[in-house]
Design an enzyme around this catalytic site. Structure first.
Site, PDB file in Angstrom:
ATOM      1  CG  ASP A  48      -2.128   1.461  14.722  1.00 21.15           C
ATOM      2  OD1 ASP A  48      -2.354   0.983  15.845  1.00 21.15           O
ATOM      3  OD2 ASP A  48      -2.993   1.525  13.819  1.00 21.15           O
ATOM      4  CD  GLN A 103      -1.069  -1.141   3.524  1.00 13.42           C
ATOM      5  OE1 GLN A 103      -2.285  -1.215   3.390  1.00 13.42           O
ATOM      6  NE2 GLN A 103      -0.437  -1.749   4.512  1.00 13.42           N
ATOM      7  CB  THR A 137      -7.019  -1.425   5.740  1.00 15.02           C
ATOM      8  OG1 THR A 137      -6.675  -2.779   5.397  1.00 15.02           O
ATOM      9  CG2 THR A 137      -5.748  -0.738   6.205  1.00 15.02           C
ATOM     10  CG  ASP A 138     -11.616   1.475   4.732  1.00 19.01           C
ATOM     11  OD1 ASP A 138     -11.923   1.343   5.924  1.00 19.01           O
ATOM     12  OD2 ASP A 138     -11.365   2.575   4.205  1.00 19.01           O
ATOM     13  CG  ASP A 158      -6.768  -2.427  14.524  1.00 16.69           C
ATOM     14  OD1 ASP A 158      -7.331  -1.626  13.771  1.00 16.69           O
ATOM     15  OD2 ASP A 158      -5.857  -2.091  15.311  1.00 16.69           O
TER      16      ASP A 158
HETATM   17  N1  SAM Z   1      -7.753   1.562  12.794  1.00 18.83           N
HETATM   18  C1  SAM Z   1      -7.588   1.484  11.423  1.00 18.83           C
HETATM   19  C2  SAM Z   1      -8.792   1.860  10.621  1.00 18.83           C
HETATM   20  O1  SAM Z   1      -9.931   1.436  10.918  1.00 18.83           O
HETATM   21  O2  SAM Z   1      -8.606   2.623   9.677  1.00 18.83           O
HETATM   22  C3  SAM Z   1      -6.869   0.258  11.002  1.00 18.83           C
HETATM   23  C4  SAM Z   1      -5.462   0.360  11.478  1.00 18.83           C
HETATM   24  S1  SAM Z   1      -4.298  -0.809  11.101  1.00 18.83           S
HETATM   25  C5  SAM Z   1      -2.992   0.230  10.569  1.00 18.83           C
HETATM   26  C6  SAM Z   1      -4.829  -1.721   9.700  1.00 18.83           C
HETATM   27  C7  SAM Z   1      -3.746  -2.698   9.217  1.00 18.83           C
HETATM   28  O3  SAM Z   1      -4.341  -3.863   8.666  1.00 18.83           O
HETATM   29  C8  SAM Z   1      -2.822  -2.136   8.126  1.00 18.83           C
HETATM   30  O4  SAM Z   1      -1.568  -1.869   8.668  1.00 18.83           O
HETATM   31  C9  SAM Z   1      -2.793  -3.254   7.066  1.00 18.83           C
HETATM   32  O5  SAM Z   1      -1.491  -3.493   6.557  1.00 18.83           O
HETATM   33  C10 SAM Z   1      -3.328  -4.445   7.849  1.00 18.83           C
HETATM   34  N2  SAM Z   1      -3.915  -5.508   7.037  1.00 18.83           N
HETATM   35  C11 SAM Z   1      -4.730  -5.384   5.955  1.00 18.83           C
HETATM   36  N3  SAM Z   1      -5.044  -6.606   5.470  1.00 18.83           N
HETATM   37  C12 SAM Z   1      -4.423  -7.528   6.275  1.00 18.83           C
HETATM   38  C13 SAM Z   1      -4.372  -8.952   6.291  1.00 18.83           C
HETATM   39  N4  SAM Z   1      -5.019  -9.684   5.382  1.00 18.83           N
HETATM   40  N5  SAM Z   1      -3.641  -9.544   7.274  1.00 18.83           N
HETATM   41  C14 SAM Z   1      -2.985  -8.819   8.205  1.00 18.83           C
HETATM   42  N6  SAM Z   1      -2.998  -7.461   8.223  1.00 18.83           N
HETATM   43  C15 SAM Z   1      -3.705  -6.831   7.278  1.00 18.83           C
END
Ligand code: SAM
Length: 275
Positions: free
Chosen positions: A86, A31, A156-157, A154
Site C-alpha cells: 500500500d 490473493q 499479511t497474516d 509489513d
Molecule cells: N498492514 C497490513 C496488515 O498488518 O494487515 C499489511 C499490509 S501490506 C498490504 C501486506 C503485503 O504483504 C501484501 O500486499 C502482500 O502481498 C505482501 N506479502 C505477503 N507475503 C509476501 C512475501 N513473501 N514477500 C513480499 N510481500 C509479501
C-alpha cells in the site's frame, strides 16, 4: 446500501464494517483483493477478506512500524520494507532526511497498482526517486540483500505467501542482510489473540539477535484493536537522541510514544516471560 464487510478474525470473533460501496474486487495471482468505502473508517483495502488498511486508522500502523525502528538506528540510510504494497510505510520512512534508499519488496504487483489508484494519500511516496520497487518474494530478495540499516516486515497474516516471513530462517537472512547496527521490526499481531505467534516470532529473533523488544499501539480495525510489533538488533535498543528534536509531521508517533510504546501491561510482558 446495507452491505457489510465481515472479517472472521478467529473462529468465534468477527469484525463488521457497513459499506457505502464496493469500488474494486479481483483475484490476483496471490490473493483476493477488495477496495470498498466504509461508513466508519473510510476507504478499506482487504486481501483474502482480511483488513490490510483503512484510510482512517492507517497512520497508527504506518507511523509505528517505521519511526520507532528508524529512531533506534544512529543514521539510517538504506531501508527495506518486506510486503507493505500500500506504500504507507515508505511514505513514513521518507520523512527521515538521512534515508537515501527505501526498497519496497512486494510479492503482488496488483496491490501496488490498486493502492496507487484508490489510495493516493497512502501510496504517493512510491513515486519518490528514493523509493525502489521490487516485485518479488521478500524471502528470496532478502537472501541477496546487503548493507541494509533497517528492515521492516509489513506483512499479511502468517498464511499463504507470508508464512515464511514469520520463521527463524527469515530472521537469520535479515541479520545477514543488515549492517552491524541494523535494526529489524515485524508486525506481530495481537497480544489478546496471538500470544503463541508472538512467542514463536520472539524465539525466532532471539536465535540471531541479542536484543529483542516488543511494543504496542492501538489500531481499531485490526483484531482486538490492540497491536504489537517485535524489534530486534545486535546492538542495544536505545533510541538515538535525535528523536527528541525530530521535526516530523505525524498523528500518532510523538517523542513520548517512542519510549512509552515499550512500557507494557503485565499480561503483555508475561507473553515474553520465558522466551
Ligand atoms: N498492514 C497490513 C496488515 O498488518 O494487515 C499489511 C499490509 S501490506 C498490504 C501486506 C503485503 O504483504 C501484501 O500486499 C502482500 O502481498 C505482501 N506479502 C505477503 N507475503 C509476501 C512475501 N513473501 N514477500 C513480499 N510481500 C509479501
Amino acid at each position: 446500501m446495507n452491505t457489510w464487510f465481515t472479517e472472521n478474525q478467529t473462529d468465534a470473533l468477527r469484525l463488521g464494517l457497513r459499506l457505502k460501496s464496493v469500488l474494486a474486487a479481483e483475484k490476483t495471482p496471490y490473493q483476493e483483493l477488495m477496495v470498498a468505502e466504509t461508513e466508519t473508517y473510510g476507504r478499506l483495502l482487504a486481501l483474502d477478506n482480511y483488513v490490510q488498511t483503512t484510510v482512517a486508522d492507517e497512520f497508527v500502523y504506518h507511523e509505528m512500524i517505521t519511526h520507532v525502528p528508524l529512531f533506534m538506528h544512529p543514521h539510517p540510510k538504506q531501508v527495506a520494507v518486506i510486503g507493505g504494497g500500500d506504500g504507507g510505510a515508505i511514505r513514513e520512512i521518507l520523512k527521515h532526511p538521512s534515508v537515501e534508499k527505501a526498497h519496497l519488496v512486494e510479492i503482488d504487483e496488483r496491490v501496488v497498482t490498486i493502492a496507487r489508484e484508490y489510495f493516493p494519500e497512502i501510496s504517493h511516496a512510491l513515486s519518490d526517486p528514493r523509493a525502489e520497487l521490487h516485485f518479488t518474494d521478500g524471502i528470496e530478495w532478502i537472501r541477496q540483500a546487503r548493507q541494509l540499516d533497517v528492515v521492516i516486515v509489513d506483512s499479511t497474516d502468517p498464511i499463504g505467501p507470508a508464512e515464511g516471513l514469520f520463521q527463524s530462517d527469515f530472521y537469520h537472512n535479515i541479520r545477514q542482510a543488515m549492517t552491524e547496527d541494523g535494526v529489524m521490526v515485524a508486525q506481530s499481531e495481537s497480544p489478546f489473540l496471538h500470544r503463541d505467534l508472538i512467542r514463536h516470532m520472539a524465539r525466532g529473533m532471539r536465535a540471531w539477535f541479542e536484543h529483542v523488544a516488543l511494543y504496542t499501539a492501538a489500531i481499531p480495525t485490526y483484531p482486538s484493536g490492540y497491536w504489537s510489533f517485535l524489534m530486534a538488533s545486535s546492538k542495544p535498543l536505545v533510541p538515538h537522541p535525535r528523536y527528541q528534536t525530530a521535526n516530523l509531521t505525524t498523528r500518532y508517533w510523538t517523542p513520548g510514544i517512542q519510549t512509552a510504546a515499550f512500557v507494557l501491561p503485565r499480561f503483555v510482558e508475561e507473553i515474553l516471560h520465558d522466551v
